[in-house]
Design a protein around this motif. Structure first.
Motif, PDB file in Angstrom:
ATOM      1  N   LEU A   1       0.804  -1.219   0.000  1.00  0.00           N
ATOM      2  CA  LEU A   1       0.000   0.000   0.000  1.00  0.00           C
ATOM      3  C   LEU A   1       0.840   1.274   0.000  1.00  0.00           C
ATOM      4  O   LEU A   1       0.420   2.294  -0.555  1.00  0.00           O
ATOM      5  CB  LEU A   1      -0.938   0.012   1.212  1.00  0.00           C
ATOM      6  N   LEU A   2       2.021   1.216   0.615  1.00  0.00           N
ATOM      7  CA  LEU A   2       2.812   2.436   0.779  1.00  0.00           C
ATOM      8  C   LEU A   2       4.149   2.411   0.048  1.00  0.00           C
ATOM      9  O   LEU A   2       4.831   3.434  -0.008  1.00  0.00           O
ATOM     10  CB  LEU A   2       3.060   2.695   2.276  1.00  0.00           C
ATOM     11  N   PHE A   3       4.537   1.237  -0.507  1.00  0.00           N
ATOM     12  CA  PHE A   3       5.839   1.113  -1.174  1.00  0.00           C
ATOM     13  C   PHE A   3       6.959   1.552  -0.221  1.00  0.00           C
ATOM     14  O   PHE A   3       7.783   2.402  -0.544  1.00  0.00           O
ATOM     15  CB  PHE A   3       5.889   1.961  -2.444  1.00  0.00           C
ATOM     16  N   ARG A   4       6.987   0.961   0.967  1.00  0.00           N
ATOM     17  CA  ARG A   4       7.899   1.414   2.012  1.00  0.00           C
ATOM     18  C   ARG A   4       9.360   1.349   1.583  1.00  0.00           C
ATOM     19  O   ARG A   4      10.126   2.295   1.815  1.00  0.00           O
ATOM     20  CB  ARG A   4       7.707   0.567   3.280  1.00  0.00           C
ATOM     21  N   ASN A   5       9.774   0.240   0.965  1.00  0.00           N
ATOM     22  CA  ASN A   5      11.176   0.114   0.567  1.00  0.00           C
ATOM     23  C   ASN A   5      11.563   1.166  -0.462  1.00  0.00           C
ATOM     24  O   ASN A   5      12.657   1.736  -0.407  1.00  0.00           O
ATOM     25  CB  ASN A   5      11.449  -1.284   0.007  1.00  0.00           C
ATOM     26  N   VAL A   6      10.672   1.406  -1.414  1.00  0.00           N
ATOM     27  CA  VAL A   6      10.955   2.436  -2.418  1.00  0.00           C
ATOM     28  C   VAL A   6      11.058   3.798  -1.747  1.00  0.00           C
ATOM     29  O   VAL A   6      11.945   4.600  -2.059  1.00  0.00           O
ATOM     30  CB  VAL A   6       9.858   2.447  -3.499  1.00  0.00           C
ATOM     31  N   PHE A   7      10.172   4.060  -0.797  1.00  0.00           N
ATOM     32  CA  PHE A   7      10.185   5.336  -0.082  1.00  0.00           C
ATOM     33  C   PHE A   7      11.492   5.516   0.683  1.00  0.00           C
ATOM     34  O   PHE A   7      12.070   6.610   0.709  1.00  0.00           O
ATOM     35  CB  PHE A   7       9.007   5.401   0.884  1.00  0.00           C
ATOM     36  N   ASN A   8      11.991   4.441   1.287  1.00  0.00           N
ATOM     37  CA  ASN A   8      13.199   4.535   2.107  1.00  0.00           C
ATOM     38  C   ASN A   8      14.474   4.661   1.283  1.00  0.00           C
ATOM     39  O   ASN A   8      15.413   5.352   1.690  1.00  0.00           O
ATOM     40  CB  ASN A   8      13.307   3.311   3.020  1.00  0.00           C
ATOM     41  N   PHE A   9      14.503   4.001   0.122  1.00  0.00           N
ATOM     42  CA  PHE A   9      15.766   3.897  -0.605  1.00  0.00           C
ATOM     43  C   PHE A   9      15.818   4.701  -1.906  1.00  0.00           C
ATOM     44  O   PHE A   9      16.903   4.900  -2.451  1.00  0.00           O
ATOM     45  CB  PHE A   9      16.073   2.423  -0.903  1.00  0.00           C
ATOM     46  N   ASP A  10      14.675   5.134  -2.416  1.00  0.00           N
ATOM     47  CA  ASP A  10      14.692   5.924  -3.654  1.00  0.00           C
ATOM     48  C   ASP A  10      13.498   6.873  -3.633  1.00  0.00           C
ATOM     49  O   ASP A  10      12.503   6.664  -4.328  1.00  0.00           O
ATOM     50  CB  ASP A  10      14.644   5.006  -4.879  1.00  0.00           C
ATOM     51  N   ARG A  11      13.613   7.923  -2.840  1.00  0.00           N
ATOM     52  CA  ARG A  11      12.496   8.852  -2.659  1.00  0.00           C
ATOM     53  C   ARG A  11      12.028   9.484  -3.979  1.00  0.00           C
ATOM     54  O   ARG A  11      10.823   9.606  -4.203  1.00  0.00           O
ATOM     55  CB  ARG A  11      12.899   9.930  -1.651  1.00  0.00           C
TER      56      ARG A  11
END
Length: 268
Positions: free
Chosen positions: A58-68
């Motif tokens: 739902l939030l794409f947490r890994n993408v948010f953390n590593f490639d904003r």
């Protein structure tokens, strides 16, 4: 040609899509996982696993953390895509009157349906253009991109552009009723001609069918693959990885090392 696109190709499209997805899922399921590759921190319960699933999906947490910068384009694009697909299904089924069930008038419901479809369509197009720009402008991305990556993005952009054009220019658009009747005839295996002979609708339909047929054999299969990947990487960790160098798996299991069974407190 129109007859083929509207009355024959839809059945070919559905067949290729279903068989393609089944084939890809079978290939993934048949692959042997030699080692337990649950990633740290190891979830201890299924509730924790579900939490990881929801945050990632739902939030794409890994993408948010590593490639904003990627997240800024990818997350809104996927949310818009979900709403556009859902809007097509719900809007045509209820003829734009779905918000009546929430207390709105029929006129307001149709207005909201058209408005939301237009807004999410524009967000979706902007997100796709942003992702295409990244692949062209960022050297590292350009180096790992192949022609199919660009073709998929261009195909999606073409589909969304035609759809947005029909919404923004009403005289080239389609009304809910004839489209619902057309798809109803397909479901009943009594395919009828495309309503009103709208060339933009024909183009939109053709491009969408091409995308659906190609999807199982492209990177777009991450739509299904992400669930399997999340399970492999985030499932509850219960046993030591078999076959690791210098690890006596049988002895480790006998001692209870790495196992979640009650009373197993020894540490290797």
């Amino acid at each position: 040609m129109t007859y083929f696109i509207a009355q024959i190709l839809p059945y070919i499209t559905v067949t290729v899509f279903i068989l393609g997805v089944i084939y890809r899922l079978w290939r993934w399921a048949a692959s042997r996982i030699v080692h337990n590759i649950t990633l740290s921190p190891f979830p201890q319960t299924k509730t924790e696993v579900l939490g990881i699933y929801l945050r990632e999906i739902l939030l794409f947490r890994n993408v948010f953390n590593f490639d904003r910068p990627l997240w800024v384009g990818a997350w809104p694009m996927h949310i818009a895509l979900l709403n556009v697909i859902g809007g097509h299904v719900v809007g045509f089924y209820f003829l734009g009157k779905q918000f009546v069930y929430l207390g709105a008038s029929e006129a307001l419901s149709k207005y909201l349906s058209n408005l939301l479809g237009t807004v999410f369509g524009i967000i979706l197009l902007a997100g796709l253009l942003y992702l295409l720009y990244r692949r062209v402008a960022i050297d590292k991305l350009r180096q790992v991109s192949n022609p199919s990556d660009y073709l998929m993005l261009l195909l999606l952009i073409a589909i969304v552009s035609v759809g947005n054009f029909m919404r923004l220019v009403p005289e080239y658009g389609m009304h809910y009723e004839p489209v619902k009747e057309y798809f109803t005839t397909l479901i009943l295996f009594q395919p009828a001609a495309i309503p009103e002979g709208n060339p933009f609708f024909i183009t939109h339909l053709l491009l969408a069918q091409i995308l659906i047929m190609v999807l199982p054999f492209s990177k777009l299969m991450h739509l299904f693959g992400m669930f399997g990947m999340r399970w492999i990487e985030n499932r509850v960790y219960k046993e030591p990885a078999p076959g690791l160098p210098n690890v006596d798996v049988a002895a480790a299991r006998a001692r209870g090392t790495g196992l979640s069974s009650a009373g197993s407190t020894d540490v290797a």
